[in-house]
Design a protein around this motif. Structure first.
Motif, short mmCIF file in Angstrom:
data_model
loop_
_atom_site.label_atom_id
_atom_site.label_comp_id
_atom_site.label_asym_id
_atom_site.label_seq_id
_atom_site.Cartn_x
_atom_site.Cartn_y
_atom_site.Cartn_z
N ARG A 1 42.88 55.64 117.84
CA ARG A 1 44.29 57.03 118.27
C ARG A 1 45.65 56.24 118.74
NH1 ARG A 1 42.14 62.43 120.15
NH2 ARG A 1 40.68 62.59 118.79
N ARG B 1 47.70 59.86 117.73
CA ARG B 1 47.34 59.04 116.45
C ARG B 1 47.99 58.10 116.13
NH1 ARG B 1 44.49 63.49 112.87
NH2 ARG B 1 42.21 62.92 113.40
N ARG C 1 46.05 70.62 109.41
CA ARG C 1 45.01 69.96 110.33
C ARG C 1 43.70 70.32 109.66
NH1 ARG C 1 46.67 69.44 115.54
NH2 ARG C 1 45.30 69.89 117.05
N GLN C 2 43.38 70.62 108.45
CA GLN C 2 42.32 70.57 107.70
C GLN C 2 42.33 69.86 106.76
OE1 GLN C 2 43.69 73.47 109.03
NE2 GLN C 2 44.38 73.86 106.82
N ARG D 1 37.74 71.05 109.50
CA ARG D 1 39.10 71.04 110.24
C ARG D 1 39.33 69.01 111.26
NH1 ARG D 1 41.07 75.57 112.23
NH2 ARG D 1 41.59 74.56 114.05
N LEU D 2 40.29 69.57 111.47
CA LEU D 2 41.05 67.93 112.04
C LEU D 2 41.62 68.20 113.52
CD1 LEU D 2 42.69 66.18 109.03
CD2 LEU D 2 40.35 66.15 109.40
N ASP D 3 41.27 67.25 114.54
CA ASP D 3 41.79 67.48 115.98
C ASP D 3 43.75 66.88 115.22
OD1 ASP D 3 42.37 64.81 115.09
OD2 ASP D 3 40.77 64.40 117.50
N GLY D 4 44.31 66.71 114.87
CA GLY D 4 45.66 66.70 114.67
C GLY D 4 45.64 66.66 112.54
N GLU E 1 41.00 58.84 110.03
CA GLU E 1 40.00 60.09 109.00
C GLU E 1 39.55 58.86 108.34
OE1 GLU E 1 39.47 62.70 110.00
OE2 GLU E 1 41.31 63.24 111.91
#
Length: 416
Positions: A44, A85, A127-128, A137-140, A156
């Motif tokens: 990040r 990120r 965001r996925q 699902r992603l956090d960004g 990722e």
């Protein structure tokens, strides 16, 4: 509510408490810039990144580590920090992870990553992601586009490829620990199949673009040095893979592997070993199918990998020399001894072979060739001087250079 808050601040005691809280928050913010980060959190951008960018124009660099070795990656585009990120462009990711296939759409809005065990799709600002057919699902955002260039979140990608990504705030470096595992070939318009060869397990994986890699079989490939692979389409269902491995000092050893993949499965393979400075290429396709050099044998096969016949040429010629194929047909071969550089005609009907110089040249010339063969390892060694010209029916035509300045002389030989 705003008025009430202002009134409370003007109270001396409340004002003092407010200043203490503000100072504490500011100190914690400063401390956050030097706190160590975890394996994935390191990928990040630090929370103070925007503030740091205003204070320095130094871009974020990228360092690759493999065991005890590390080197800086020359980036085509800078690493991007966005919403906490870090993002690396697709071209730079291809340099960083050379054994992963990354295919980007023309507008960068869709990027597909293929790797043994993983097939992932990322869409712009989503965001996925779709990983092995499932929505994750992603956090960004996993993919962003800047100036028509696609960037993927390093966190990722590192997770999918079993890499370790850390951000070193002191050096403004993104450090990625990654060991390449596969020898890869991503095909071309003629053979679009993707190939991964595991150098440790010798397992071969293959996939078409947009598909998840699947195991094709275990090969006989053992990489001793610098290997590379080339793919070639034989028909709609069959791909040939040639793996060339050069090794030793100064790279005198060469192993040539042929792998035939039919309907995604390994159906035939061969290995030819050479040591010296001569050419190792052989005729592969011929009118009746394909020819593979396997040790001292020549395998004639159908494009799907089923063997029609095997000729033990080395045994026929009573030699330990390696061979290359100059001409192939279902009834005959013309082969060259690798070190001695002598041509031989092989009759596959009678299972016999003859060296041309013994069959066609006079005794004194034969003696000269045999004496010169002691220097076969020399760069300027010319062998028997024969070159294959053509075939007409059962007659084979050759040219011969006698090294005496008399030019090339024509010779012919018929199958018995």
């Amino acid at each position: 509510m705003s008025k009430k808050f202002v009134a409370n601040v003007r109270n001396p005691l409340s004002s003092a408490i407010f200043r203490l809280i503000t100072a504490a928050v500011f100190i914690l913010g400063i401390a956050g810039t030097v706190l160590p980060v975890g394996v994935h959190a390191a990928a990040r951008a630090p929370a103070h990144e925007g503030f740091a960018a205003r204070k320095t124009n130094q871009p974020i660099g990228l360092m690759r580590k493999d065991g005890s070795q590390e080197w800086k990656v020359e980036l085509q585009t800078p690493v991007i920090s966005s919403n906490g990120r870090l993002y690396v462009s697709v071209p730079d990711l291809r340099t960083l992870f050379r054994d992963a296939s990354l295919i980007s759409s023309n507008d960068g809005a869709l990027v597909t990553l293929a790797y043994p065990g993983a097939l992932a799709e990322y869409r712009r600002d989503a965001r996925q992601a779709t990983v092995n057919g499932r929505s994750v699902r992603l956090d960004g955002a996993g993919l962003i586009v800047r100036q028509k260039t696609a960037y993927l979140a390093i966190r990722e990608i590192a997770s999918l490829l079993h890499a370790d990504a850390r951000y070193d705030a002191a050096r403004r470096l993104l450090v990625v620990a990654y060991a390449e595992r596969y020898l890869t070939e991503y095909g071309n318009d003629d053979a679009p199949a993707l190939i991964w060869l595991d150098g440790r397990t010798r397992q071969l994986y293959t996939a078409r673009p947009g598909e998840r890699p699947e195991a094709a079989g275990t090969t006989n490939v053992k990489l001793n040095g610098a290997g590379y692979a080339v793919t070639e389409r034989l028909d709609a269902q069959t791909i040939a893979v040639t793996v060339t491995d050069t090794y030793g000092e100064p790279s005198l050893g060469t192993n040539v592997y042929k792998l035939i993949l039919h309907q995604g499965k390994l159906t035939l393979q061969s290995k030819a070993e050479y040591y010296g400075v001569r050419r190792t290429d052989s005729v592969f396709r011929y009118a009746g199918g394909i020819a593979l050099v396997d040790g001292g044998r020549v395998l004639l096969a159908k494009p799907d990998g089923s063997v029609k016949q095997a000729a033990d040429v080395r045994k026929m010629l009573d030699t330990e020399d390696a061979i290359t194929v100059v001409y192939a047909a279902d009834d005959a071969l013309v082969v060259r001894l690798y070190l001695d550089q002598m041509l031989a005609l092989v009759n596959l009907k009678t299972k016999t072979a003859v060296l041309l110089y013994k069959q066609l040249l006079p005794a004194d010339e034969r003696k000269r060739i045999e004496e010169a063969s002691r220097y076969a390892m020399d760069f300027d060694y010319n062998g028997d001087g024969f070159e294959f010209d053509r075939r007409e029916g059962d007659a084979f035509y050759f040219t011969h250079d006698d090294e005496e300045g008399n030019g090339e002389s024509p010779y012919s030989l018929k199958l018995n």
